[in-house]
Design an enzyme around this catalytic site. Structure first.
Site, mmCIF file in Angstrom:
data_model
loop_
_atom_site.group_PDB
_atom_site.id
_atom_site.type_symbol
_atom_site.label_atom_id
_atom_site.label_comp_id
_atom_site.label_asym_id
_atom_site.label_seq_id
_atom_site.Cartn_x
_atom_site.Cartn_y
_atom_site.Cartn_z
ATOM 1 N N LEU A 7 0.871 -1.182 0.000
ATOM 2 C CA LEU A 7 0.000 0.000 0.000
ATOM 3 C C LEU A 7 0.902 1.224 0.000
ATOM 4 O O LEU A 7 1.701 1.386 0.909
ATOM 5 C CB LEU A 7 -0.817 -0.024 1.301
ATOM 6 N N HIS A 8 0.828 2.040 -1.044
ATOM 7 C CA HIS A 8 1.700 3.220 -1.018
ATOM 8 C C HIS A 8 1.102 4.448 -1.685
ATOM 9 O O HIS A 8 1.659 5.530 -1.601
ATOM 10 C CB HIS A 8 3.047 2.905 -1.680
#
Ligand code: UD1
Length: 362
Positions: free
Chosen positions: A203-204
């Site tokens: 997740l970024h």
């Protein structure tokens, strides 16, 4: 032919590897310029080491910053590099700020520009990557499309004459790495048992990390899953979670730092599912035939959704993430929408042919 590749962020190093190898194998000269957008060893150096990429010829060391500052810091330094090397092609990869900077610097000094992974669209104009790829496609002299859908989009935007379908170079490197790690013992970071079922998450993207309500909904749902979830945290996620007081462990959630590329491929291949907002990982999961759940409102890799191997979760509140992740297995498929692993060779041929067409020497 002399090609100058501009790379700067993690996914670009992966795409660079097969192109670098194909250029050398076909007897061409290759210059690598690293902008320095990603500088942590685990986001940069390990890819050069593990994927046998020659060290960059130039490292511009721009580091992090807001989008405008970061892109601007690259421009002058790229211009100097292009003028020093005068390649036949500047080759820009994907959709990051390094891609856009390469495009703008190339057109300013009249350097022929080719864009690899052209024609992908999310149609989400809030994403920095969408602007980066649209602007780069329209600046490029040669658009190298990974899929027939991407090529159709380039035609639709009036770019058909300068576009070629070459396939997806990430598929080349993924298939090669999958074969390389096959049969090797699986090593996972501490806290996850490699002999029991588990899933992998990353997740970024700003849309997920920078909105506290959204980030806490996603992390909360990660904790409730029916199998351990190994979250490979990008530095941006760690920073935003700390800022917002969100704990990245607990329940079924175990967090570690990023993995090297071979480690990631092995970890995904042995997993029962992937949850992500990364573009590349959606496709890698599909190629390894691991079901993927994508926490985004849209995807550029629509084939993964059409074939049933990827499900989008636009709104992660409630149990939307858990329901999607724990869905029944998708139908088996032999489809190869991303090619069979020869895209880098086709990319190099397309670059050489286009030089021939403009009267130069390939
Ligand atoms: C960039 C790309 C994105 C790609 C992603 C892959 C843009 C607009 N986005 O996003 O398309 O999917 O790379 O990872 O170019 N940081 C570090 N160490 C590093 C690099 C970054 O700690 O080596 C931290 C910094 O706090 C930085 C933040 O991560 O501000 C964001 O980095 P940045 O390069 O701006 O964008 P990414 O989120 O990595």
């Amino acid at each position: 032919m002399k090609v100058l590749s501009v790379v700067g962020a993690r996914p670009q190093f992966v795409k660079l590897a097969p192109v670098a190898h194909a250029l050398v194998a076909q007897g061409h000269e290759h210059v690598i310029v690293h902008t320095g957008q990603h500088y942590d060893p685990y986001l940069s150096d390990v890819f050069f080491r593990d994927l046998d990429i020659p060290a960059p010829d130039e490292h511009l060391a721009v580091g992090s910053g807001s989008h405008g500052y970061q892109t601007g810091a690259m421009l002058g330094r790229l211009e100097d590099a292009f003028l020093a090397h005068r390649p036949d092609w500047v080759l820009a990869y994907g959709d990051t700020n390094s891609t856009l900077a390469a495009a703008v610097a190339a057109i300013k000094v009249h350097q022929p520009l080719a864009h690899l992974e052209a024609g992908l669209r999310s149609f989400n104009r809030r994403m920095p990557e969408e602007h980066n790829r649209v602007l780069t496609d329209h600046a490029a002299d040669l658009c190298l499309a990974p899929t027939p859908g991407a090529l159709a989009q380039l035609h639709h935007e009036g770019l058909g004459e300068r576009s070629r379908l070459v396939g997806d170079v990430m598929t080349d490197v993924l298939l090669r790495t999958r074969d390389r790690v096959a049969g090797q013992p699986l090593l996972l970071p501490e806290g996850v048992d490699a002999t029991a079922p588990y899933r992998i998450a990353t997740l970024h993207r700003a849309e997920n990390t920078d909105d506290p309500a959204r980030l806490s909904a996603i992390i909360e749902s990660f904790r409730t899953l029916d199998q351990p979830l190994l979250l490979l945290a990008h530095p941006r996620l760690r920073a935003k979670a700390a800022e917002q007081g969100i704990e990245l462990n607990g329940g079924s959630l175990v967090t570690s730092g990023p993995l090297t590329y071979p480690e990631l491929v092995a970890a995904v291949q042995h997993s029962t599912g992937v949850v992500t907002d990364s573009g590349g990982l959606q496709k890698e999961a599909f190629l390894l035939r691991v079901p993927c759940t994508t926490v985004r409102t849209e995807t550029e890799w629509v084939e993964t959704v059409e074939l049933g191997w990827n499900v989008l979760v636009p709104d992660p509140s409630g149990n939307a993430v858990a329901t999607a992740v724990q869905r029944p297995a998708p139908p088996a498929t032999e489809a190869t929408p991303y090619g069979t692993g020869d895209a880098a060779d086709r990319t190099v041929l397309a670059l050489a042919e286009a030089i021939g067409a403009r009267g130069g020497q390939a």
